[in-house]
Design an enzyme around this catalytic site. Structure first.
Site, short mmCIF file in Angstrom:
data_model
loop_
_atom_site.label_atom_id
_atom_site.label_comp_id
_atom_site.label_asym_id
_atom_site.label_seq_id
_atom_site.Cartn_x
_atom_site.Cartn_y
_atom_site.Cartn_z
CB THR A 136 5.37 -6.65 -8.09
OG1 THR A 136 4.27 -5.86 -8.53
CG2 THR A 136 6.22 -5.84 -7.13
CD GLU A 167 1.33 -4.90 -1.76
OE1 GLU A 167 0.97 -5.87 -2.47
OE2 GLU A 167 1.36 -3.74 -2.19
N1 HSE Z 1 7.62 -0.29 -4.56
C1 HSE Z 1 7.12 -1.44 -5.23
C2 HSE Z 1 7.99 -1.73 -6.45
C3 HSE Z 1 5.71 -1.18 -5.66
O1 HSE Z 1 8.26 -0.79 -7.20
O2 HSE Z 1 8.42 -2.86 -6.61
C4 HSE Z 1 5.06 -2.28 -6.40
O3 HSE Z 1 3.76 -1.85 -6.77
#
Ligand code: HSE
Length: 327
Positions: A200, A148
């Site tokens: 993201t 991530e």
């Molecule tokens: N919690 C993260 C965001 C998840 O919303 O940026 C990304 O899939």
């Protein structure tokens, strides 16, 4: 056993799904992070879509990545969302061990349905399996978060934890890692993925760094209400807690048709929903399949009218996470 310490069954023997030459195949599912109000702390695993991954054990300290279906995935292990977690894993092992990974990507990167998490979680679950399940689920989440970090610049666990544990997970803390499985009701999930890409990293950069106390109070009420609703099986409470006054007002601007999708899907009988992860996908929860299919037709009608390509899924909550396939 304390579910936070969940361990896979340890065995030195050859497993189902692992062939004689040390290959494991896994289905790595999509996930919905945030569950509307729980930014970075809540996530849910889906039965569809899934990536297919094949992983081969190597007896040298090396990670090799292949992309099977032409997605321009970075093949440098340190830059790949499946590779980076494995680099961490083999460095912790300290033995001449490595993995060759082939990724059949079905969850489009930048979709908001946990594409990077599926690669990271699928890789570490399969690798652990080939090693005789020496690591706990919590260890695997710790490794998977490195994937991530590659994808979004930040280690968040709200996709990788539900992908590895299955069901709905609460990430109470990532330093130290504290993951709680929340009972997942038998709900139906409808997802629309408008065919635009939202990275993201970008969707995080646009967020405000401060929140008003009144907004924080409302958000805390919703998060607590959502968790209580799942624990009590109170679906009305789940529905009215699916509200986000902090992140959604900013991010929804990136998603054409968002407000209309949300309001019309609720009118069509959905309990509620919102942006899936960082978007652009939108998810809706429904009590029954007929409503979920009706909600899908509403989403289709809206994007047909807007003239934006889309994919839809009607699926259910995956209670078990990454699946080792029987050969
Ligand atoms: N919690 C993260 C965001 C998840 O919303 O940026 C990304 O899939």
């Amino acid at each position: 056993m304390n579910p936070d310490q969940q361990q896979f069954e340890k065995t030195g023997a050859r497993h189902i799904g692992q062939s004689a030459d040390g290959i494991a195949k896994v289905l790595a599912p999509g996930t919905v992070a945030n569950l509307v109000c729980g930014f970075d702390i809540l996530g849910m695993c889906l039965d569809e879509p899934n990536d297919l991954m094949e992983i081969r054990l190597l007896n040298e300290k090396k990670i090799i990545i292949h992309s099977a279906d032409g997605y321009p995935l970075p093949l440098d292990p340190a830059q790949n969302t499946a590779g980076a977690p494995l680099v961490e894993m083999i460095s912790e092992l300290g033995t001449p061990t490595g993995f060759e990974v082939t990724i059949h990507k079905k969850i489009k990167p930048g979709s908001g349905i946990g594409s990077s998490a599926a690669s990271a979680a699928g890789a570490v679950v399969a690798a652990n399996y080939l090693l005789g399940n020496i690591f706990s689920k919590k260890d695997l989440v710790r490794f998977a978060m490195f994937g991530e970090k590659v994808a979004s610049g930040v280690k968040h666990a709200d996709n990788v934890a539900p992908c590895i544990y299955g069901g709905i997970t609460l990430i109470r803390s990532i330093h130290p890692l504290d993951i709680i499985s929340i009972p997942a009701p038998d709900l139906f999930v409808t997802i629309v993925h408008p065919q635009i890409e939202v990275r993201t990293k970008d969707a995080r950069q646009i967020l405000r760094k401060e929140v008003l106390l009144k907004d924080a109070i409302r958000q805390w009420g919703n998060i607590a209400g959502l968790v209580a609703g799942f624990m009590k099986g109170d679906l009305d409470l789940v529905g009215r807690s699916l509200e986000d006054v902090i992140i959604e007002p900013v991010r929804s601007i990136l998603i054409p048709g968002f407000d209309e999708v949300k309001s019309r899907c609720k009118e069509a009988g959905a309990l509620g929903g919102g942006i899936s992860g960082s978007g652009p996908s939108i998810f809706m929860l429904s009590r029954d399949e007929a409503t979920a299919i009706h909600v899908e037709s509403v989403m289709q009608e809206i994007y047909n009218r807007i003239g934006l390509d889309y994919h839809t899924y009607v699926t259910t909550i995956n209670k078990t996470g990454v699946k080792i396939l029987q050969e």
